[in-house]
Design an enzyme around this catalytic site. Structure first.
Site, PDB file in Angstrom:
ATOM      1  N   GLY A  42      -9.296 -22.762  18.062  1.00 51.56           N
ATOM      2  CA  GLY A  42     -10.551 -22.739  17.309  1.00 51.56           C
ATOM      3  C   GLY A  42     -11.628 -22.094  18.156  1.00 51.56           C
ATOM      4  O   GLY A  42     -11.363 -21.609  19.252  1.00 51.56           O
ATOM      5  N   GLY A  44     -16.255 -21.783  18.608  1.00 53.97           N
ATOM      6  CA  GLY A  44     -17.593 -22.145  18.152  1.00 53.97           C
ATOM      7  C   GLY A  44     -18.611 -21.360  18.938  1.00 53.97           C
ATOM      8  O   GLY A  44     -18.296 -20.308  19.497  1.00 53.97           O
ATOM      9  N   GLY A  47     -17.611 -20.754  22.759  1.00 56.86           N
ATOM     10  CA  GLY A  47     -16.529 -19.801  23.002  1.00 56.86           C
ATOM     11  C   GLY A  47     -15.252 -20.267  22.340  1.00 56.86           C
ATOM     12  O   GLY A  47     -15.232 -21.275  21.637  1.00 56.86           O
ATOM     13  N   VAL A  49     -11.352 -21.737  22.000  1.00 58.12           N
ATOM     14  CA  VAL A  49     -10.568 -22.816  22.603  1.00 58.12           C
ATOM     15  C   VAL A  49      -9.089 -22.502  22.367  1.00 58.12           C
ATOM     16  O   VAL A  49      -8.673 -22.226  21.245  1.00 58.12           O
ATOM     17  CB  VAL A  49     -10.936 -24.190  21.980  1.00 58.12           C
ATOM     18  N   LYS A  63     -11.133 -24.565  26.969  1.00 58.35           N
ATOM     19  CA  LYS A  63     -12.348 -24.060  26.316  1.00 58.35           C
ATOM     20  C   LYS A  63     -12.980 -23.001  27.212  1.00 58.35           C
ATOM     21  O   LYS A  63     -13.265 -23.262  28.384  1.00 58.35           O
ATOM     22  CB  LYS A  63     -13.315 -25.233  26.105  1.00 58.35           C
ATOM     23  N   ASP A 162     -24.176 -34.208  18.120  1.00 67.43           N
ATOM     24  CA  ASP A 162     -23.479 -33.243  17.262  1.00 67.43           C
ATOM     25  C   ASP A 162     -22.211 -33.865  16.657  1.00 67.43           C
ATOM     26  O   ASP A 162     -21.149 -33.247  16.652  1.00 67.43           O
ATOM     27  CB  ASP A 162     -23.150 -31.974  18.059  1.00 67.43           C
TER      28      ASP A 162
HETATM   29  N1  LIG Z   1      -9.368 -30.852  23.087  1.00 68.50           N
HETATM   30  C1  LIG Z   1      -9.056 -30.092  22.041  1.00 68.50           C
HETATM   31  N2  LIG Z   1      -7.814 -30.119  21.502  1.00 68.50           N
HETATM   32  C2  LIG Z   1      -7.496 -29.344  20.431  1.00 68.50           C
HETATM   33  N3  LIG Z   1      -8.366 -28.503  19.821  1.00 68.50           N
HETATM   34  C3  LIG Z   1      -9.626 -28.440  20.312  1.00 68.50           C
HETATM   35  C4  LIG Z   1     -10.033 -29.220  21.439  1.00 68.50           C
HETATM   36  N4  LIG Z   1     -11.329 -28.945  21.711  1.00 68.50           N
HETATM   37  C5  LIG Z   1     -11.717 -28.049  20.793  1.00 68.50           C
HETATM   38  N5  LIG Z   1     -10.719 -27.730  19.942  1.00 68.50           N
HETATM   39  C6  LIG Z   1     -10.784 -26.802  18.789  1.00 68.50           C
HETATM   40  O1  LIG Z   1     -11.770 -25.807  19.029  1.00 68.50           O
HETATM   41  C7  LIG Z   1     -12.857 -25.926  18.096  1.00 68.50           C
HETATM   42  C8  LIG Z   1     -14.153 -25.616  18.796  1.00 68.50           C
HETATM   43  O2  LIG Z   1     -14.353 -26.547  19.855  1.00 68.50           O
HETATM   44  P1  LIG Z   1     -15.810 -27.011  20.308  1.00 68.50           P
HETATM   45  O3  LIG Z   1     -16.506 -27.707  19.184  1.00 68.50           O
HETATM   46  O4  LIG Z   1     -15.699 -27.779  21.576  1.00 68.50           O
HETATM   47  O5  LIG Z   1     -16.489 -25.580  20.550  1.00 68.50           O
HETATM   48  P2  LIG Z   1     -18.015 -25.172  20.503  1.00 68.50           P
HETATM   49  O6  LIG Z   1     -18.039 -23.727  20.847  1.00 68.50           O
HETATM   50  O7  LIG Z   1     -18.793 -26.075  21.389  1.00 68.50           O
HETATM   51  O8  LIG Z   1     -18.399 -25.429  18.980  1.00 68.50           O
HETATM   52  P3  LIG Z   1     -19.858 -25.581  18.316  1.00 68.50           P
HETATM   53  O9  LIG Z   1     -20.318 -24.212  17.964  1.00 68.50           O
HETATM   54  O10 LIG Z   1     -19.593 -26.446  17.112  1.00 68.50           O
HETATM   55  O11 LIG Z   1     -20.755 -26.271  19.301  1.00 68.50           O
HETATM   56  C9  LIG Z   1     -12.749 -27.348  17.542  1.00 68.50           C
HETATM   57  O12 LIG Z   1     -13.306 -27.470  16.248  1.00 68.50           O
HETATM   58  C10 LIG Z   1     -11.233 -27.560  17.550  1.00 68.50           C
HETATM   59  O13 LIG Z   1     -10.632 -26.964  16.426  1.00 68.50           O
END
Ligand SMILES: Nc1ncnc2c1ncn2[C@@H]1O[C@H](COP(=O)(O)OP(=O)(O)OP(=O)(O)O)[C@@H](O)[C@H]1O
Length: 245
Positions: A42, A44, A47, A49, A63, A162
């Protein structure tokens, strides 16, 4: 240009308090074969993940955080992951590796190694119901587990800010784990309140969204609002029972 920003200094002191003059690459070390990345899980604002493999931890989530783009948020995420990653309802933090920029113009990246949550997000689970709600027993179970994680965060005088179905993960054995601490914030030590309202608009409590961008205060109850939603209906539950639909 190392340590030019105040957050960079905080970032280094966080992990190695004695090494004030160390560079990021000295603190985090490049992975050097200890970490491999596999499929994209995924992504966000911070960056992408990936599913990955760590030489000691086995299957992990990796991540990729862009330090050059948002150092403050990466720093906050690391601080809170270190602080809270030991709780059973929060994805464990296993460490971070520094990726040296390939050229002078490329970004500095940090690969944050986390417990892999192979059951996917609560958001995915809700999508699979094809417009139907999750079973009440499931809602109860997930809420209870999320609230245990939030209670731990609040007890330690911080707020996640969040909480949304995309940031609630399930493991392959249906354990519930909170992720994404890039928005988290310490409560004011004097008042015990959060003076910085932030979050994702659709999932924010009314108290918080009214105060977004303003220096007003709200307490930890607004972080306990929990929204499971699908296309047609919302189920809003708060610990003090003021929201119901
Ligand atoms: N520990 C994990 N195990 C499996 N999938 C994960 C994990 N951490 C994140 N993901 C996947 O990656 C996606 C993005 O993770 P995360 O929310 O930490 O990123 P972000 O860039 O901080 O997002 P946002 O823009 O919402 O702040 C999650 O919705 C999930 O699908």
């Amino acid at each position: 240009m190392l340590f030019c920003a105040p957050w960079r200094k905080t970032l280094s002191l966080l992990l190695q308090p004695q090494a004030e003059s160390s560079t990021l690459s000295e603190i985090y070390k490049p992975p050097n074969g200890r970490l491999t990345k596999d499929v994209l899980l995924g992504g966000g604002g911070t960056g992408d993940v990936y599913k990955g493999r760590h030489h000691r931890r086995g299957v992990v989530a990796v991540k990729i955080a862009n330090i050059s783009r948002d150092e403050e948020s990466v720093c906050r995420e690391l601080k809170f992951l270190q602080q809270f990653g030991g709780h059973k309802n929060i994805a464990s933090y296993y460490g971070a590796y520094y990726r040296t920029p390939l050229t002078e113009c490329s970004s500095e990246l940090l690969e944050i190694v986390l417990e892999y949550c192979g059951g996917g997000s609560l958001h995915n689970l809700i999508s699979k119901t094809n417009g139907q709600s999750l079973k009440e027993t499931w809602i109860g179970y997930v809420c209870k587990e999320v609230l245990k994680g939030l209670h731990h965060i609040h007890k330690n005088r911080a707020v996640h800010r969040d909480i949304k179905s995309l940031n609630i993960m399930l493991t392959e054995t249906a354990k519930v784990k909170i992720i994404d601490f890039g928005n988290s914030w310490d409560l004011d030590p004097q008042t015990g309140l959060c003076h910085e309202a932030d979050g994702t608009a659709h999932w924010m409590a009314p108290e918080a969204i009214r105060q977004k961008g303003q220096r007003l205060a709200y307490d930890t109850k607004v972080c306990c609002t929990y929204n499971t939603c699908n296309n047609t209906e919302h189920l809003l539950i708060s610990v003090n029972g003021t929201w119901k639909q």
